[in-house]
Scaffold this motif. Sequence first.
Motif, PDB file in Angstrom:
ATOM      1  N   ALA A  39      -6.620  -7.328 -11.788  1.00  0.00           N
ATOM      2  CA  ALA A  39      -6.610  -7.038 -13.218  1.00  0.00           C
ATOM      3  C   ALA A  39      -6.495  -5.547 -13.555  1.00  0.00           C
ATOM      4  N   LYS A  40      -6.643  -4.691 -12.559  1.00  0.00           N
ATOM      5  CA  LYS A  40      -6.608  -3.239 -12.780  1.00  0.00           C
ATOM      6  C   LYS A  40      -5.757  -2.602 -11.700  1.00  0.00           C
ATOM      7  N   PRO A  41      -5.364  -1.350 -11.885  1.00  0.00           N
ATOM      8  CA  PRO A  41      -4.694  -0.648 -10.792  1.00  0.00           C
ATOM      9  C   PRO A  41      -5.609  -0.619  -9.561  1.00  0.00           C
ATOM     10  N   LEU A  42      -5.030  -0.796  -8.389  1.00  0.00           N
ATOM     11  CA  LEU A  42      -5.814  -0.856  -7.157  1.00  0.00           C
ATOM     12  C   LEU A  42      -6.678   0.383  -6.946  1.00  0.00           C
ATOM     13  N   ALA A  43      -6.165   1.520  -7.363  1.00  0.00           N
ATOM     14  CA  ALA A  43      -6.916   2.775  -7.194  1.00  0.00           C
ATOM     15  C   ALA A  43      -8.156   2.829  -8.082  1.00  0.00           C
ATOM     16  N   ASP A  44      -8.200   1.982  -9.114  1.00  0.00           N
ATOM     17  CA  ASP A  44      -9.328   1.984 -10.050  1.00  0.00           C
ATOM     18  C   ASP A  44     -10.428   0.994  -9.671  1.00  0.00           C
ATOM     19  N   ILE A  45     -10.253   0.290  -8.553  1.00  0.00           N
ATOM     20  CA  ILE A  45     -11.253  -0.681  -8.114  1.00  0.00           C
ATOM     21  C   ILE A  45     -11.889  -0.168  -6.824  1.00  0.00           C
ATOM     22  N   SER A  46     -13.204   0.015  -6.853  1.00  0.00           N
ATOM     23  CA  SER A  46     -13.903   0.489  -5.660  1.00  0.00           C
ATOM     24  C   SER A  46     -14.556  -0.681  -4.926  1.00  0.00           C
ATOM     25  N   VAL A  47     -14.838  -0.470  -3.666  1.00  0.00           N
ATOM     26  CA  VAL A  47     -15.549  -1.478  -2.874  1.00  0.00           C
ATOM     27  C   VAL A  47     -16.912  -1.752  -3.505  1.00  0.00           C
ATOM     28  N   ALA A  48     -17.561  -0.721  -4.020  1.00  0.00           N
ATOM     29  CA  ALA A  48     -18.866  -0.909  -4.666  1.00  0.00           C
ATOM     30  C   ALA A  48     -18.749  -1.869  -5.846  1.00  0.00           C
TER      31      ALA A  48
ATOM     32  N   LEU B 149      -7.754   0.686   1.016  1.00  0.00           N
ATOM     33  CA  LEU B 149      -7.889  -0.397   1.997  1.00  0.00           C
ATOM     34  C   LEU B 149      -6.557  -1.113   2.201  1.00  0.00           C
ATOM     35  N   VAL B 150      -5.805  -1.285   1.128  1.00  0.00           N
ATOM     36  CA  VAL B 150      -4.483  -1.913   1.232  1.00  0.00           C
ATOM     37  C   VAL B 150      -3.542  -1.017   2.031  1.00  0.00           C
ATOM     38  N   GLU B 151      -3.591   0.278   1.763  1.00  0.00           N
ATOM     39  CA  GLU B 151      -2.753   1.222   2.524  1.00  0.00           C
ATOM     40  C   GLU B 151      -3.074   1.154   4.017  1.00  0.00           C
ATOM     41  N   GLN B 152      -4.360   1.065   4.364  1.00  0.00           N
ATOM     42  CA  GLN B 152      -4.758   0.956   5.769  1.00  0.00           C
ATOM     43  C   GLN B 152      -4.180  -0.307   6.394  1.00  0.00           C
ATOM     44  N   GLN B 153      -4.253  -1.421   5.677  1.00  0.00           N
ATOM     45  CA  GLN B 153      -3.736  -2.681   6.207  1.00  0.00           C
ATOM     46  C   GLN B 153      -2.218  -2.627   6.384  1.00  0.00           C
ATOM     47  N   LEU B 154      -1.520  -2.048   5.419  1.00  0.00           N
ATOM     48  CA  LEU B 154      -0.064  -1.930   5.526  1.00  0.00           C
ATOM     49  C   LEU B 154       0.323  -1.041   6.703  1.00  0.00           C
ATOM     50  N   ALA B 155      -0.427   0.027   6.916  1.00  0.00           N
ATOM     51  CA  ALA B 155      -0.159   0.912   8.055  1.00  0.00           C
ATOM     52  C   ALA B 155      -0.382   0.173   9.368  1.00  0.00           C
TER      53      ALA B 155
ATOM     54  N   ILE C 294      -8.590  -7.630  -0.787  1.00  0.00           N
ATOM     55  CA  ILE C 294      -7.525  -6.965  -0.025  1.00  0.00           C
ATOM     56  C   ILE C 294      -6.345  -7.925   0.135  1.00  0.00           C
ATOM     57  N   ASP C 295      -6.623  -9.161   0.499  1.00  0.00           N
ATOM     58  CA  ASP C 295      -5.569 -10.161   0.652  1.00  0.00           C
ATOM     59  C   ASP C 295      -4.810 -10.335  -0.655  1.00  0.00           C
ATOM     60  N   LEU C 296      -5.529 -10.472  -1.749  1.00  0.00           N
ATOM     61  CA  LEU C 296      -4.910 -10.625  -3.068  1.00  0.00           C
ATOM     62  C   LEU C 296      -3.995  -9.443  -3.368  1.00  0.00           C
ATOM     63  N   ALA C 297      -4.484  -8.245  -3.116  1.00  0.00           N
ATOM     64  CA  ALA C 297      -3.698  -7.041  -3.383  1.00  0.00           C
ATOM     65  C   ALA C 297      -2.466  -6.944  -2.484  1.00  0.00           C
ATOM     66  N   LEU C 298      -2.587  -7.397  -1.247  1.00  0.00           N
ATOM     67  CA  LEU C 298      -1.445  -7.354  -0.325  1.00  0.00           C
ATOM     68  C   LEU C 298      -0.349  -8.329  -0.742  1.00  0.00           C
ATOM     69  N   HIS C 299      -0.716  -9.409  -1.422  1.00  0.00           N
ATOM     70  CA  HIS C 299       0.258 -10.447  -1.758  1.00  0.00           C
ATOM     71  C   HIS C 299       0.606 -10.513  -3.240  1.00  0.00           C
ATOM     72  N   HIS C 300       0.081  -9.609  -4.053  1.00  0.00           N
ATOM     73  CA  HIS C 300       0.266  -9.706  -5.497  1.00  0.00           C
ATOM     74  C   HIS C 300       1.696  -9.436  -5.961  1.00  0.00           C
ATOM     75  N   ASP C 301       2.488  -8.752  -5.143  1.00  0.00           N
ATOM     76  CA  ASP C 301       3.853  -8.415  -5.568  1.00  0.00           C
ATOM     77  C   ASP C 301       4.761  -9.638  -5.664  1.00  0.00           C
ATOM     78  N   LYS C 302       4.337 -10.755  -5.106  1.00  0.00           N
ATOM     79  CA  LYS C 302       5.122 -11.989  -5.155  1.00  0.00           C
ATOM     80  C   LYS C 302       4.681 -12.888  -6.309  1.00  0.00           C
ATOM     81  N   GLY C 303       3.832 -12.389  -7.188  1.00  0.00           N
ATOM     82  CA  GLY C 303       3.315 -13.177  -8.300  1.00  0.00           C
ATOM     83  C   GLY C 303       1.881 -13.568  -8.057  1.00  0.00           C
ATOM     84  N   PRO C 304       1.347 -14.434  -8.933  1.00  0.00           N
ATOM     85  CA  PRO C 304      -0.049 -14.848  -8.774  1.00  0.00           C
ATOM     86  C   PRO C 304      -0.305 -15.450  -7.390  1.00  0.00           C
ATOM     87  N   VAL C 305      -1.460 -15.158  -6.851  1.00  0.00           N
ATOM     88  CA  VAL C 305      -1.835 -15.591  -5.501  1.00  0.00           C
ATOM     89  C   VAL C 305      -2.850 -16.731  -5.623  1.00  0.00           C
ATOM     90  N   THR C 306      -2.619 -17.799  -4.883  1.00  0.00           N
ATOM     91  CA  THR C 306      -3.538 -18.934  -4.944  1.00  0.00           C
ATOM     92  C   THR C 306      -4.743 -18.698  -4.037  1.00  0.00           C
TER      93      THR C 306
END
Length: 160
Positions: A68-77, A129-135, A15-27
């Motif tokens: 590596a994939k669209p966020l919608a294509d990655i499940s928690v499972a 999950l990212v949408e929930q965090q942004l909200a 979730i953290d990675l997805a929230l910060h990915h728009d700024k480039g690679p996340v350390t």
Amino acid sequence: MRLTTKGRFAVTAMIDLALHHDKGPVTLAGISERQKISLSYLEQLFGKLRRRELVESVRGPGGGYRVAKPLADISVAQIIQAVDEPMDATQCGGLENCKDDHRCMTHELWSNLNRRIQDYLNTVSLASLVEQQLAKQEKCAKAAVVNDHRVKRDKVSAVA
């Protein structure tokens, strides 16, 4: 079902990675600092996530990880399974040898629970999950602005 910190931390880190990915690679150091997860633990988790092609690494200056994939294509499972987290409520690990090498009376109950949990976690996407965090973040930001206006109004009233 037993979900250990391995699965919880993997989901949190993704979730953290997805929230910060728009700024480039996340350390991983950035994720570690924000989420208070050991850097060495994150390195282990991200090695497994990379092997399952959920994240990709970017080498060199300004490197890190990205999804590596669209966020919608990655499940928690998928995330939990990628870090080898067992999702099994049975005592026998599904082998049906719970009681004296035979199936116990509650085996079907726990097997059904396993299926329901798996089905549910397959329906929860990283995108949701990212949408929930942004909200949540937006709601907190609005509340801070409202509180700030109240403080300023109180100061003005006190001066007048």
